[in-house]
Design a protein around this motif. Structure first.
Motif, mmCIF file in Angstrom:
data_model
loop_
_atom_site.group_PDB
_atom_site.id
_atom_site.type_symbol
_atom_site.label_atom_id
_atom_site.label_comp_id
_atom_site.label_asym_id
_atom_site.label_seq_id
_atom_site.Cartn_x
_atom_site.Cartn_y
_atom_site.Cartn_z
ATOM 1 N N ILE A 92 16.749 5.053 12.119
ATOM 2 C CA ILE A 92 16.879 6.490 12.587
ATOM 3 C C ILE A 92 15.939 6.721 13.724
ATOM 4 N N GLY A 93 14.665 6.297 13.716
ATOM 5 C CA GLY A 93 13.875 6.407 14.841
ATOM 6 C C GLY A 93 14.382 5.625 16.210
ATOM 7 N N GLY A 94 15.129 4.784 16.035
ATOM 8 C CA GLY A 94 15.841 3.852 17.235
ATOM 9 C C GLY A 94 16.636 5.164 17.609
ATOM 10 N N GLU A 95 17.597 5.744 16.946
ATOM 11 C CA GLU A 95 18.648 6.258 17.473
ATOM 12 C C GLU A 95 18.389 7.654 18.183
ATOM 13 N N TYR A 96 17.020 8.114 17.564
ATOM 14 C CA TYR A 96 16.395 9.424 18.142
ATOM 15 C C TYR A 96 15.756 8.882 19.555
ATOM 16 N N ALA A 97 15.088 7.829 19.539
ATOM 17 C CA ALA A 97 14.541 7.483 20.785
ATOM 18 C C ALA A 97 15.685 7.124 21.907
ATOM 19 N N ARG A 98 16.652 6.447 21.524
ATOM 20 C CA ARG A 98 17.630 6.327 22.600
ATOM 21 C C ARG A 98 18.336 7.533 23.014
ATOM 22 N N ALA A 129 1.331 20.448 22.535
ATOM 23 C CA ALA A 129 2.515 19.513 22.363
ATOM 24 C C ALA A 129 3.207 20.021 20.917
ATOM 25 N N TYR A 130 4.464 19.325 20.845
ATOM 26 C CA TYR A 130 5.138 19.580 19.546
ATOM 27 C C TYR A 130 4.966 18.331 18.664
ATOM 28 N N PHE A 131 5.632 18.652 17.189
ATOM 29 C CA PHE A 131 5.382 17.961 16.214
ATOM 30 C C PHE A 131 6.623 18.139 15.346
ATOM 31 N N ILE A 132 7.414 16.812 15.198
ATOM 32 C CA ILE A 132 8.678 16.928 14.316
ATOM 33 C C ILE A 132 8.483 15.869 13.301
ATOM 34 N N ASP A 168 3.778 14.506 24.613
ATOM 35 C CA ASP A 168 4.203 15.760 24.581
ATOM 36 C C ASP A 168 4.826 16.255 23.395
ATOM 37 N N ILE A 169 5.703 15.334 23.126
ATOM 38 C CA ILE A 169 6.218 15.453 21.624
ATOM 39 C C ILE A 169 5.999 14.391 20.799
ATOM 40 N N VAL A 170 5.758 14.625 19.416
ATOM 41 C CA VAL A 170 5.438 13.575 18.556
ATOM 42 C C VAL A 170 6.643 13.805 17.339
ATOM 43 N N ALA A 171 7.323 12.704 17.351
ATOM 44 C CA ALA A 171 8.652 12.770 16.225
ATOM 45 C C ALA A 171 8.396 11.567 15.191
ATOM 46 N N SER A 172 8.107 12.039 13.921
ATOM 47 C CA SER A 172 7.799 11.094 12.865
ATOM 48 C C SER A 172 9.153 11.013 11.685
ATOM 49 N N VAL A 173 9.292 9.627 11.709
ATOM 50 C CA VAL A 173 10.420 9.247 10.445
ATOM 51 C C VAL A 173 9.748 8.195 9.883
#
Length: 309
Positions: free
Chosen positions: A142-148, A217-220, A189-194
Motif C-alpha cells: 500500500i505504501g509503495g503504491e501511494y509513494a509511486r 503540514a498535512y497528516f493522513i 509537507d505531507i505525512v502519510a501513514s499506513v
C-alpha cells in the motif's frame, strides 16, 4: 478429501478458479456465516478468531492485510498456516490516500461544508503535491503504491520509512528505518501513514511527534487507528499547527458519535472504506492469492504471505 470452507461472497467465476486450484483434492463449502469450523481443513476468508481454538484448520487464508487478531497467544492452532492478503489492497488504498491528499491540499473538506451552507466564498490559499516533500510510513504494497503515485505527480522528495532495511525502490528519493522518524517529520509537507497495528506502533503519533511536524503540514492515516493519539491530533489541528488531516481509521471503530473529531472542520474522516471490497479488483486479487495458496498447500510448495505465529 480435504474440506475447504469459503466465507467470502464469491461468484461462479471465483468458484471455478478455486476448484481448478484444488485439482480434485478438495470438497468446497460456501457459507458466509458458518456456525463452527468443525469440518474445515482450510478456511478462506476472515472468521472470528475465537472459532479457531481447538479446530483442525491447516490453512487460514485471510481476506485482509491485517492479521493481529489471529496471532495473539492461544488463538490459532500452532500447526495452522496463516496467510494474509498482502498485495490485494495496494491499488484501492493507494488511490484512496491519493484522493485524501488532494482533498486536503485543495481544502475540499471545507468547500463541502460551504456547499451545505450555500456559502459562495473562498477558503484562501492552497498547496500542491508537485514540489512537496512527502513522508510515507509503512512501505509495503500500500505504501509503495501511494509513494509511486505521488512521485509520478511531481513530488519533489518522497521519503519512505519502514521497519527494516531493504533495497530502496526507484520511486523513493530517500529511505530510512522507523528509528529515523523524528528526523524526517520536520521535513515533510505531507505525512502519510499506513503502519500496521500492534505494540510497536501504538500511539506512535503523539503530542511530541505532531509537534515535530512542520507548521502547516498535512497528516493522513490509512493504516491503523491505534497508531494515533487522537487527543494529540485534535490539539494539533485546533491549534493550527497542522493545516489539515484525514483519517480512514480510528480507535475505536466506529468512531463514537460524541467524539470531538467529528466537529473539527479541517479533519476529513472516511469510515474505514479505503480497502474492503468496494473496488472489485481488490476482491479478484484476494481470490487469486487464495487459489495460489490452496494449490501450494496441496502440493507442498511455499505459501504466499505466510505469517509466523
Amino acid at each position: 478429501m480435504l474440506k475447504v470452507l469459503c466465507v467470502l461472497p464469491v461468484k461462479d467465476s471465483h468458484k471455478q478458479l478455486l476448484t481448478k486450484a484444488a485439482c480434485g483434492k478438495c470438497e468446497f463449502i460456501y457459507d458466509e456465516h458458518p456456525s463452527s469450523l468443525d469440518d474445515a481443513d482450510i478456511v478462506i476468508g476472515n472468521v472470528p478468531a475465537a472459532m479457531l481454538k481447538d479446530s483442525k484448520v491447516r490453512l487460514l487464508q485471510l481476506n485482509s492485510a491485517g492479521y493481529e487478531a489471529y496471532t495473539a497467544a492461544g488463538v490459532s492452532p500452532k500447526s495452522m498456516h496463516l496467510c494474509n492478503a498482502k498485495g490485494a489492497y495496494g491499488l484501492t488504498v493507494g488511490e484512496h490516500m491519493l484522493a485524501l491528499t488532494f482533498a486536503l491540499v485543495r481544502k475540499l473538506e471545507l468547500y463541502r461544508d460551504k456547499q451545505k451552507a450555500k456559502d459562495w466564498s473562498d477558503c484562501g490559499s492552497v498547496s500542491s503535491v508537485e514540489g512537496a516533500t512527502i513522508a510515507v510510513l509503512g512501505m509495503g504494497d500500500i505504501g509503495g503504491e501511494y509513494a509511486r503515485k505521488v512521485k509520478a505527480l511531481g513530488a519533489k522528495c518522497v521519503i519512505g520509512l519502514r521497519r527494516s532495511n531493504a533495497t530502496k525502490p526507484e520511486y523513493l528519493d530517500e529511505q530510512y528505518t522507523m528509528d529515523n522518524l523524528e528526523k524526517v517529520l520536520p521535513r515533510a509537507d505531507i505525512v502519510a501513514s499506513v503502519l500496521p497495528g500492534g505494540p510497536a506502533t501504538a500511539k506512535i503519533f503523539n503530542h511530541e511527534r505532531f509537534a515535530l511536524m512542520k507548521q502547516g503540514a498535512y497528516f493522513i492515516n490509512c493504516g491503523r487507528g491505534s497508531s494515533v493519539d487522537q487527543d494529540a491530533l485534535e490539539n494539533a489541528l485546533q491549534s493550527g499547527h497542522l493545516a489539515a488531516a484525514a483519517l480512514d481509521v480510528t480507535s475505536p471503530e466506529p468512531l463514537p458519535k460524541d467524539s470531538k473529531l467529528w466537529d473539527i472542520p479541517n479533519l476529513f474522516i472516511t469510515p474505514h472504506v479505503a480497502g474492503n471490497f468496494f473496488l472489485q479488483e481488490t476482491f479478484e486479487r484476494i481470490i487469486k492469492i487464495a487459489a495460489f495458496n490452496l494449490e501450494a498447500l496441496l502440493n507442498g510448495k511455499a505459501l504466499k504471505n505466510e505469517i509466523l505465529h
